[in-house]
Enzyme design. Sequence first.
Site, short mmCIF file in Angstrom:
data_model
loop_
_atom_site.label_atom_id
_atom_site.label_comp_id
_atom_site.label_asym_id
_atom_site.label_seq_id
_atom_site.Cartn_x
_atom_site.Cartn_y
_atom_site.Cartn_z
N THR A 183 0.83 -1.21 0.00
CA THR A 183 0.00 0.00 0.00
C THR A 183 0.86 1.26 0.00
O THR A 183 0.38 2.32 -0.39
CB THR A 183 -0.91 0.03 1.25
OG1 THR A 183 -0.12 -0.39 2.36
CG2 THR A 183 -2.09 -0.88 1.10
N ASP A 184 2.13 1.13 0.43
CA ASP A 184 2.93 2.36 0.59
C ASP A 184 3.13 3.09 -0.74
O ASP A 184 2.88 4.28 -0.85
CB ASP A 184 4.25 2.12 1.34
CG ASP A 184 5.15 1.05 0.77
OD1 ASP A 184 4.77 0.40 -0.23
OD2 ASP A 184 6.25 0.84 1.33
N GLY A 206 16.47 -11.62 3.35
CA GLY A 206 15.45 -12.21 2.49
C GLY A 206 14.27 -12.79 3.24
O GLY A 206 13.52 -13.59 2.70
N GLY A 242 11.89 -10.86 4.68
CA GLY A 242 10.79 -9.90 4.72
C GLY A 242 10.84 -8.97 5.91
O GLY A 242 9.85 -8.32 6.24
N SER A 277 17.72 -4.69 4.22
CA SER A 277 18.35 -3.65 3.40
C SER A 277 17.98 -2.26 3.92
O SER A 277 18.84 -1.39 3.99
CB SER A 277 18.00 -3.82 1.93
OG SER A 277 16.61 -3.76 1.74
N GLU A 291 17.46 2.48 -2.82
CA GLU A 291 16.87 1.28 -3.44
C GLU A 291 16.50 1.56 -4.90
O GLU A 291 16.78 0.76 -5.78
CB GLU A 291 15.59 0.87 -2.70
CG GLU A 291 15.78 0.42 -1.27
CD GLU A 291 16.20 -1.04 -1.15
OE1 GLU A 291 16.24 -1.76 -2.16
OE2 GLU A 291 16.51 -1.45 -0.01
N ASP A 306 9.62 0.67 4.84
CA ASP A 306 10.69 -0.01 5.57
C ASP A 306 11.67 0.99 6.18
O ASP A 306 12.06 0.88 7.35
CB ASP A 306 11.45 -0.97 4.65
CG ASP A 306 10.52 -1.96 3.98
OD1 ASP A 306 9.35 -2.05 4.40
OD2 ASP A 306 10.96 -2.65 3.04
C1 GLA Z 1 8.93 -4.20 0.53
C2 GLA Z 1 9.11 -2.73 0.17
C3 GLA Z 1 8.11 -1.83 0.91
C4 GLA Z 1 6.69 -2.35 0.78
C5 GLA Z 1 6.63 -3.85 1.08
C6 GLA Z 1 5.26 -4.41 0.81
O1 GLA Z 1 9.27 -4.42 1.87
O2 GLA Z 1 10.42 -2.31 0.47
O3 GLA Z 1 8.23 -0.51 0.46
O4 GLA Z 1 6.17 -2.05 -0.48
O5 GLA Z 1 7.57 -4.58 0.31
O6 GLA Z 1 4.34 -3.89 1.67
#
Ligand code: GLA
Length: 381
Positions: A34-35, A119, A121, A125, A158, A170
């Site tokens: 959603t971001d 990796g 989630g 990074s 990024e 993030d």
């Molecule tokens: C990754 C991206 C975030 C966000 C999530 C999904 O972590 O870095 O910006 O889009 O995926 O919510």
Amino acid sequence: MDIKLIRDKFAEHFATEGELYTSPGRINLIGEHTDYNGGFVFPGAIDKAMVAEIKPNGTEKIRAYSVDLQDYAEFGLNEEDKPAASWACYIFGVAREILKRGGVVKGFDTAFAGDVPLGAGMSSSAALESTYAFALNHIFNEDKIDKFELARIGQSTEHNYCGVKCGIMDQFASVFGKKGNLMRLDCLSMDFEYFPFDPEKFGYRLVLLDSVVKHELVGSPYNRRRESCERVAAMLGQETLRGATMEKLDAIKDNISDEDYMRARYVIGEEKRVLDVCAALEAGDLETVGERMYQTHWGMSKDYEVSCEELDLLATIAKECGVTGSRIMGGGFGGCTINLVKSGLYDAFIATAKEKFCAAYGHEPKVYDVVISDGASKLEI
Ligand code: GLA
């Protein structure tokens, strides 16, 4: 985290002592993908972080050692000096993004390590970018760059140096994290609110199950999801999907691909779910929180297509065990599920998940209990 090891390696490579900086990974209770759609997210920083020792070296070069990868890189500060090693691009990118904004960065020596699983989630990074953004702001810029801009520096890193067109969640979570609090961020206005979050007060626990399936977001399916959303937003005559409704989406259904329709359907549902979850949390209604988490999982699996069979299995096992809420967390394509579970069911759930996952894939998922922690800081030792 073995800070002594970082210090030893720094001393070994650079024969001196620097200062220590840290920034954490994150969880996200709800609000996925959603971001970058101008919607809401609901993350919190965690007790797993990157730590870097840093000292200016009086040159125009960065000399960097990755303790975890046992790899060394040396590179300049100009655009053409981009290092070959992908881990070094995060440090280079942060330095470049500060310079591009008129900030100061000079040469420095650094060694770093972290315990944010890669990796999985949890945004290792972003933790790395935020560590260096915070540190270089402190060391060379008298803390003049504000925290929002520090997050944007990580995000631009990024985009421009690592090939992922990510949103702001993030890096925002890593910089702004506050112990015991989740943060509801409106990614359009960047207004945010801290939400005290203590599931144990209500007899629940929050736990991550890591499938140990690695995702690769770079240059990738992640960017394609974003492009789908942007196409639909453009068709709707909007900048982002923020505020789009199913009625509006259905009205343009014949003019967009089935795939783009499914992507947008997920995002529209998710925007509402974040707000539902915040309201439910304030009312102490964790059952509704959990329901929305499952809805997100299956939306991400069926409509957004960023899950995988391992994570679908983990969410299915959770449901069978009576877990209140479970869903894939983060960008997808592997990583963890985040699970909201009644304390009394916790042990049985973990045992069953390990057993069934192992029977299917030959290894157990890793288990991480979530501790909501503070954001980027200088470590005083
Ligand atoms: C990754 C991206 C975030 C966000 C999530 C999904 O972590 O870095 O910006 O889009 O995926 O919510």
